[in-house]
Design a protein around this motif. Structure first.
Motif, PDB file in Angstrom:
ATOM      1  N   UNK B 312       0.814  -1.214   0.000  1.00 42.01           N
ATOM      2  CA  UNK B 312       0.000   0.000   0.000  1.00 42.01           C
ATOM      3  C   UNK B 312       0.848   1.266   0.000  1.00 42.01           C
ATOM      4  N   UNK B 313       2.170   1.077   0.128  1.00 38.19           N
ATOM      5  CA  UNK B 313       3.060   2.239   0.087  1.00 38.19           C
ATOM      6  C   UNK B 313       3.190   2.720  -1.351  1.00 38.19           C
ATOM      7  N   UNK B 314       3.293   4.030  -1.515  1.00 37.29           N
ATOM      8  CA  UNK B 314       3.394   4.597  -2.855  1.00 37.29           C
ATOM      9  C   UNK B 314       4.716   4.191  -3.502  1.00 37.29           C
ATOM     10  N   UNK B 315       5.803   4.353  -2.771  1.00 33.31           N
ATOM     11  CA  UNK B 315       7.136   3.992  -3.275  1.00 33.31           C
ATOM     12  C   UNK B 315       8.072   3.857  -2.079  1.00 33.31           C
ATOM     13  N   UNK B 316       9.299   3.452  -2.341  1.00 32.51           N
ATOM     14  CA  UNK B 316      10.280   3.404  -1.257  1.00 32.51           C
ATOM     15  C   UNK B 316      10.860   4.793  -1.064  1.00 32.51           C
ATOM     16  N   UNK B 317      10.808   5.286   0.155  1.00 34.17           N
ATOM     17  CA  UNK B 317      11.336   6.626   0.409  1.00 34.17           C
ATOM     18  C   UNK B 317      11.629   6.811   1.893  1.00 34.17           C
ATOM     19  N   UNK B 318      12.503   7.758   2.185  1.00 30.47           N
ATOM     20  CA  UNK B 318      12.701   8.186   3.577  1.00 30.47           C
ATOM     21  C   UNK B 318      12.055   9.554   3.679  1.00 30.47           C
ATOM     22  N   UNK B 319      10.921   9.600   4.363  1.00 28.73           N
ATOM     23  CA  UNK B 319      10.232  10.873   4.526  1.00 28.73           C
ATOM     24  C   UNK B 319      10.765  11.533   5.777  1.00 28.73           C
ATOM     25  N   UNK B 376       2.764   9.304   0.994  1.00 24.40           N
ATOM     26  CA  UNK B 376       3.241   7.987   1.422  1.00 24.40           C
ATOM     27  C   UNK B 376       2.480   6.817   0.819  1.00 24.40           C
ATOM     28  N   UNK B 377       1.167   6.961   0.657  1.00 23.24           N
ATOM     29  CA  UNK B 377       0.347   5.784   0.374  1.00 23.24           C
ATOM     30  C   UNK B 377      -0.381   5.869  -0.956  1.00 23.24           C
ATOM     31  N   UNK B 378      -0.707   4.690  -1.489  1.00 17.19           N
ATOM     32  CA  UNK B 378      -1.576   4.614  -2.664  1.00 17.19           C
ATOM     33  C   UNK B 378      -2.982   4.935  -2.199  1.00 17.19           C
ATOM     34  N   UNK B 379      -3.635   5.859  -2.861  1.00 16.42           N
ATOM     35  CA  UNK B 379      -5.009   6.174  -2.416  1.00 16.42           C
ATOM     36  C   UNK B 379      -6.001   5.849  -3.516  1.00 16.42           C
TER      37      UNK B 379
END
Lengths: 267, 379
Positions: B312-319, B376-379
């Motif tokens: 469900x995460x949009x992509x790999x990232x460090x926010x 952060x997330x797929x909506x």
């Protein structure tokens, strides 16, 4: 309050590193005036030694209005219902004021209130009182009572003494290890999750196994008469309880039914 | 067979009707799962997700520096024990929020854990958890499952929840449970009846196993696969409170991070395709001091990190809004620049299909939290 508590510590020594008496060490005490709930301690006019400050604060806290209300509410929560009404709490507070905090009087008032309102509100028991209630009614001695404990500081207690600790841990009520410093939460929701109910059935299902650990002279014959006796002795509506217990045939299953009847699960 | 025009039409219309109704229902009812791992004791964000290329860190904690880091980007890496998480990162299914914490700076485990679960600002004031309130808002009664023994505060606030933590001994036979049910029915004990129904309707997946995290997480992956089963799973890992012997690549903290990785690994392997509809999120009450102490450990701090995994995460990232190590909170802790409750609310919004504003208003009392759903997330 933290400042007043400074200096109180366990006395460490090479011989006894495990447990020891609490002593006051003046050299570790924080100096100066302390203010708690609007009152000042160790003021310039009224100097007090560190250990006397603590006793003065405890006395004042015990005589505080909120302390009476808090304890009275807790007692009602434990014996009657999660949300006690002011009518239940008031008689206990009055007994406290009248007797100046004499414990037997407070307990008497609590019992009176509990009998008065207990029938209307049935409180779901925490595992520990439930376990003790079961053991008392069934005359089970598969764990040791306090009379048989030998407390040796620094030594790990033997297996038989720790048996009760493990049983309570399985029931979800590890007595010495509440997860928060204010202890276990005394409301029904805390103890009625499915897994905790399962634990009680599982424990009652083992009663017969525990019987093997009991000395022969402490055992009874667990026939119809045995159940009839304890139910007529302990229940206000014995016919109903008997019907429930006797709906199961084997002794093992009768124990399960007995320990998990609504009458036994609740006050 | 007697097939008239009328009966044929009736039959086919019925199929059409049922089929037509079902299609949109099916499309909307993709079951999304949320797995929460509570890291009790205070996880050290700088050990789990070390910062790369900040020379300052050496002067603070020379004994705790990692020899190996699993590189994420030019600024951050993963602890070597988080290898599954690193693999998921490469697939675009793992993220980190760094320099974040709940808004609590008093450094007590008890108060902190209470606030991390209630989402409030004053310890012990709230009696319900933010996830319980969120489930109530989404009307998902009975879909929370705790894999711990007392029901965690986090899930409180909704009438029916389930928990699973296998006992050492055996249950009575089902006939006896049924007889107990009859007794509860006779005494009209609504609450006890509800519980015993939940117990009797437990699927086979919720039986057996042991109390290890490995076994529990394998069980959880099976339970979450059930399209009608729970959507929420809550794990507890204790022991992050490493005041001494924290270690670096190996050591107290590394062992605990390995446990997180085991849970994520079992869920990833066990959930299969459903992993794409799942979000795993970690909670912790606070981070740890940047500077090491005399016992090669760290003290209670403030800013930490949130680890996330799942499809469900949009992509790999460090926010992160990285505060740097030059200006520490109260000269000792990593600053927190993101209110972690904003992340919790955004995650709930993504998994429970609720509007962020709705959650902010009803679950977090209109607190000043930011919406990260888009980022952060797929909506």
């Amino acid at each position: 309050m933290a400042k007043i508590l400074t200096g109180w510590a366990k006395k460490w020594s090479k011989k006894n590193s495990w447990a020891g008496p609490l002593v006051f060490q003046p050299e570790l005490h924080e100096m100066g005036q302390k203010n708690i709930l609007g009152k000042s301690y160790n003021t310039k006019e009224n100097k007090m030694t560190g250990n006397k400050q603590l006793f003065a604060v405890i006395k004042d806290l015990c005589n505080h209005k909120s302390c009476r209300e808090f304890i009275a509410k807790k007692l009602c929560q434990h014996f009657i219902t999660d949300e006690p009404s002011q009518e239940m709490i008031d008689p206990i507070i009055q007994a406290w004021v009248k007797s100046d905090g004499f414990l037997p009087e407070i307990h008497k008032a609590t019992m009176k209130v509990a009998f008065e309102y207990g029938n209307k509100h049935k409180k779901f028991l925490m595992p520990e009182p439930w376990l003790i209630q079961n053991a008392k009614m069934l005359n089970f001695k598969h764990y040791w009572g306090p009379d048989r404990y030998v407390f040796k500081p620094g030594k790990i207690p033997p297996k038989r003494e720790r048996n009760i600790q493990w049983i309570l841990e399985d029931l979800g009520h590890p007595v010495f290890k509440p997860s928060q410093p204010n202890g276990f939460i005394d409301n029904e929701e805390e103890w009625t999750s499915p897994e905790l109910m399962i634990r009680r059935m599982v424990y009652a299902n083992q009663f017969q196994t525990y019987l093997k650990n009991i000395r022969r002279e402490n055992q009874s014959t667990y026939d119809d008469e045995f159940f009839e006796n304890i139910i007529y002795k302990n229940f206000s509506n014995p016919e109903n309880a008997l019907k429930t217990v006797f709906s199961a045939n084997s002794t093992q299953n009768r124990f399960v039914m007995f320990a998990n009847m609504p009458e036994v699960l609740k006050t | 067979m007697n097939c008239t025009r009328r009966s044929f039409l009736q039959g086919s219309l019925a199929t059409l009707f049922v089929g037509g109704l079902n299609l949109p229902l099916l499309a909307a009812s993709v079951k999304k799962n949320l797995v929460i791992i509570s890291l009790r004791g205070g996880m050290d964000g700088l050990t789990a997700v070390p910062v790369i290329g900040d020379p300052k860190i050496k002067s603070y904690r020379s004994e705790l520096l990692l020899d190996q880091k699993l590189k994420l980007n030019s600024d951050f890496g993963f602890h070597p024990k988080l290898s599954t998480l690193h693999n998921l990162w490469k697939k675009g299914k793992a993220s980190v929020v760094h320099a974040t914490s709940i808004p609590y700076t008093q450094r007590s485990h008890f108060d902190g854990q209470n606030l991390m679960e209630t989402g409030g600002l004053v310890p012990y004031r709230e009696k319900t958890g933010w996830l319980g309130r969120g489930l109530k808002l989404a009307n998902l009664d009975g879909s929370g499952l705790a894999l711990t023994l007392p029901m965690p505060l986090l899930l409180r606030g909704i009438e029916q929840n389930n928990n699973f933590y296998p006992a050492h001994n055996t249950m009575p036979r089902i006939e006896i449970v049924k007889k107990l049910r009859t007794a509860y029915e006779g005494a009209s004990e609504e609450k006890l009846l509800n519980i015993i129904d939940v117990i009797m309707n437990r699927p086979l997946t919720m039986q057996g196993g042991d109390q290890s995290l490995d076994s529990l997480s394998k069980k959880a992956s099976k339970i979450l696969q059930d399209p009608l089963g729970p959507r929420i799973a809550v794990f507890d890992i204790e022991g992050f409170d490493t005041h001494s012997g924290q270690g670096n690549d190996e050591g107290g903290h590394a062992d605990k991070l390995e446990e997180i990785d085991t849970v994520i690994k079992n869920l990833y392997e066990g959930l299969g395709k459903e992993f794409d509809n799942t979000l795993i999120l970690t909670l912790t009450e606070f981070g740890r001091t940047v500077e090491q102490n005399g016992g090669y450990g760290t003290e209670h701090g403030y800013g930490s990190a949130i680890l996330m995994a799942g499809g469900l995460l949009k992509k790999s990232q460090v926010l992160t809004d990285w505060p740097g190590l030059n200006k520490l909170f109260e000269h000792r802790d990593l600053q927190s620049t993101i209110d972690a409750r904003g992340i919790y609310a955004s995650a709930m919004s993504a998994v429970l299909d609720l509007e962020f504003e709705q959650i902010k208003k009803n679950v977090f009392w209109n607190s000043d939290i930011s919406n990260f759903s888009e980022q952060l997330f797929k909506t």
